[in-house]
Design a protein around this motif. Structure first.
Motif, short mmCIF file in Angstrom:
data_model
loop_
_atom_site.label_atom_id
_atom_site.label_comp_id
_atom_site.label_asym_id
_atom_site.label_seq_id
_atom_site.Cartn_x
_atom_site.Cartn_y
_atom_site.Cartn_z
N GLU A 59 0.90 4.07 -2.94
CA GLU A 59 0.54 5.47 -2.66
C GLU A 59 1.71 6.41 -2.92
O GLU A 59 1.50 7.60 -3.20
CB GLU A 59 0.09 5.60 -1.20
CG GLU A 59 -1.21 4.84 -0.91
CD GLU A 59 -1.44 4.66 0.59
OE1 GLU A 59 -0.71 5.30 1.39
OE2 GLU A 59 -2.35 3.89 0.96
N THR B 205 3.77 8.36 2.71
CA THR B 205 3.22 7.83 3.96
C THR B 205 3.46 8.84 5.07
O THR B 205 4.25 9.77 4.92
CB THR B 205 3.88 6.48 4.32
OG1 THR B 205 3.20 5.91 5.43
CG2 THR B 205 5.34 6.66 4.69
N ASP C 135 0.83 -1.21 0.00
CA ASP C 135 0.00 0.00 0.00
C ASP C 135 0.86 1.26 0.00
O ASP C 135 0.56 2.23 -0.73
CB ASP C 135 -0.92 0.00 1.22
CG ASP C 135 -2.00 -1.06 1.14
OD1 ASP C 135 -2.23 -1.59 0.04
OD2 ASP C 135 -2.60 -1.38 2.20
#
Length: 264
Positions: free
Chosen positions: A231, A234, A227
């Motif tokens: 993306e 973070t 993830d």
């Protein structure tokens, strides 16, 4: 963890075709059982300015830096006592034992067709006691033994007897509600002797001599990495949490630390 792994490998080298079994006992509400000295209690004061309230901790606090050492002053002597009991030639586990011993789950053996892993030569000489031994990490106590006659029963009951000897027994009509020193929910699920056991977050297979992350952790950690990569960004806390996970993996795979420098 490394002590447990090294001892398992050394045990397999000494007993190449014998099963290695392990039990796990957790203390219930460990830190709540130890009261702080007044000097330390004063240092734990937390002031709530808006309400003009100061909160004072009278027992060990989670996250307090001196607390693991203070608790270990209880758990480590209990483990030392368990090792003495385990190796004492006059101890009969059928005559002298903790009442909790009668509630132990049955041992779980792996199928007989699974081969024994090879115990490779270690860089250091690890002494192997044929009776087995107990280790403790804060509030988790592990007892490991080789499947020789009489060993398993003693290994199951030694730690429980040590804890029972150091704790005040609970009366049938206890005036103040008290729980046993052993965490009963975990006791009923994990205290039995097994060839495969989750220990300190790792799944150890003592038949094959393999170590791995439990399936749920491996899936969740891998998904979070995927993830973050998808993306492309973070938050600091999320990154810090995952670095902590990678440091944990580095205990088993040391070369992981080489790649952590860039992330830090």
């Amino acid at each position: 963890m490394k002590r447990i792994i090294n001892r398992a490998v050394a045990t397999r080298r000494k007993y190449p075709n014998k099963k290695i079994l392990t039990s796990k006992i957790d203390y219930k509400s460990a830190y709540r059982r130890v009261h702080l000295a007044w000097q330390t209690a004063l240092q734990t004061c937390t002031q709530i300015t808006e309400q003009e309230i100061a909160v004072l901790s009278l027992r060990l606090t989670f996250g307090g830096s001196p607390c693991p050492t203070k608790w270990n002053s209880m758990s480590e002597p209990a483990t030392d006592l368990a090792n003495i009991i385990l190796r004492h030639p006059d101890w009969n586990p059928n005559e002298l034992y903790s009442p909790l011993s009668l509630m132990l789950p049955e041992r779980i053996d792996l199928p007989d067709d699974i081969p024994f892993g090879e115990g490779r030569e270690l860089a250091v000489d690890v002494p192997v006691d044929g009776h087995g031994s107990s280790e403790v990490y804060i509030d988790d106590t592990f007892t490991q033994t080789v499947d020789l006659p009489g060993n398993v029963l003693k290994a199951e009951r030694a730690v429980l007897l040590a804890i029972h000897a150091l704790a005040r027994p609970i009366a049938d009509e206890e005036p103040i509600p008290r729980e046993t020193m052993a965490a009963m929910e975990k006791f009923l699920a994990e205290a039995g002797m097994e060839e495969k056991k989750i220990m300190l977050g790792w799944l150890l297979d003592f038949r094959r001599l393999e170590i791995s992350l439990p399936d749920n952790k491996a899936t969740a950690w891998s998904q979070e990495i995927a993830d973050m990569l998808k993306e492309g960004k973070t938050k600091a806390k999320r990154l810090e949490r995952n670095i902590g996970r990678f440091v944990n993996i580095g205990m088993i795979l040391p070369y992981v630390h080489h790649f952590l420098a860039r992330m830090r």
